[in-house]
Design a protein around this motif. Structure first.
Motif, PDB file in Angstrom:
ATOM      1  N   SER A   6      38.335  -4.980  28.047  1.00  0.00           N
ATOM      2  CA  SER A   6      38.633  -5.348  26.663  1.00  0.00           C
ATOM      3  C   SER A   6      39.064  -4.114  25.893  1.00  0.00           C
ATOM      4  N   LYS A   7      39.626  -4.370  24.708  1.00  0.00           N
ATOM      5  CA  LYS A   7      39.915  -3.266  23.803  1.00  0.00           C
ATOM      6  C   LYS A   7      39.573  -3.723  22.390  1.00  0.00           C
ATOM      7  N   ILE A 132      45.456 -14.836  22.789  1.00  0.00           N
ATOM      8  CA  ILE A 132      44.383 -13.970  23.313  1.00  0.00           C
ATOM      9  C   ILE A 132      43.034 -14.674  23.249  1.00  0.00           C
ATOM     10  N   GLU A 151      39.476  -7.741  21.999  1.00  0.00           N
ATOM     11  CA  GLU A 151      40.407  -8.565  22.741  1.00  0.00           C
ATOM     12  C   GLU A 151      40.071  -8.431  24.219  1.00  0.00           C
ATOM     13  N   LEU A 153      41.195  -8.403  27.860  1.00  0.00           N
ATOM     14  CA  LEU A 153      42.484  -8.112  28.513  1.00  0.00           C
ATOM     15  C   LEU A 153      42.636  -8.910  29.799  1.00  0.00           C
TER      16      LEU A 153
END
Length: 153
Positions: A6-7, A132, A151, A153
C-alpha cells in the motif's frame, strides 16, 4: 501468496455533531446515527475539505463491536467533488471503549479501528479514485474520528 502493498493516500479528520441520534435497541443491536458536520483531508495527491451533510449509521452489536457505515462528500482544493463511503469496525476492552465513549483521549494502540473506504467521482482529475481499494486505520478524538487512509496497490 503475494504480500499486501500500500501507499499513503491521505489523512482524514472528521468533525461529528455531538448530538448523536439514539434509535436504541433494534433486532441487530443498538442503532445510533451521527451527523458529520465537516472536516479535512490531506495527502500527496488529494487534499481539501469534507462538506457537512454526511453521516455515520452506527451499530453497536451485541458482541461489543461498533460497526460503522459512513457516507461523505469531499471537495478537493481545486473544487472537484468526491463521494466517499466506508464501512468499518471499532472495538477493544470494555474500559477503553467506555473512555472513548466519554470523549476521553485514548492511545489508539489500545483498540482496533479499521475502515474500508471506496470513492466515486465524475472528475477526470480524480477519476483514478474510482478504481482503487483503500484501507484506513483510525483513532477517535473528541471532535471526531481521524483516519490514515492507504491505497492498496
Amino acid at each position: 501468496m503475494q504480500p499486501l502493498k500500500s501507499k499513503p493516500l491521505c489523512t482524514i479528520k472528521l468533525m461529528v455533531d455531538p448530538q448523536i441520534r439514539m434509535l436504541g435497541p433494534t433486532p441487530f443491536g443498538d442503532r445510533r446515527i451521527a451527523a458529520v458536520t465537516g472536516g479535512t483531508f490531506e495527502g500527496e495527491r488529494l487534499r481539501g475539505t469534507v462538506l457537512s451533510g454526511g453521516g455515520d449509521w452506527l451499530l453497536l452489536r451485541r458482541d461489543g463491536v461498533l460497526q460503522l457505515d459512513v457516507r461523505l462528500i469531499m471537495e478537493t482544493h481545486d473544487s472537484h467533488l468526491i463521494y466517499m463511503t466506508y464501512r468499518g469496525l471499532r472495538h477493544g476492552p470494555a474500559d477503553v471503549m467506555d473512555r472513548l465513549g466519554r470523549g476521553e483521549p485514548v492511545d489508539p494502540s489500545l483498540y482496533y479501528f479499521r475502515t474500508a473506504p471506496f470513492f466515486e467521482t465524475s472528475s477526470e482529475t480524480y477519476g483514478w479514485l474510482n478504481g482503487i481499494v483503500a484501507v484506513g486505520v483510525g483513532s477517535r478524538v473528541p471532535s471526531g474520528p481521524v483516519y490514515d487512509v492507504h491505497e492498496v496497490l
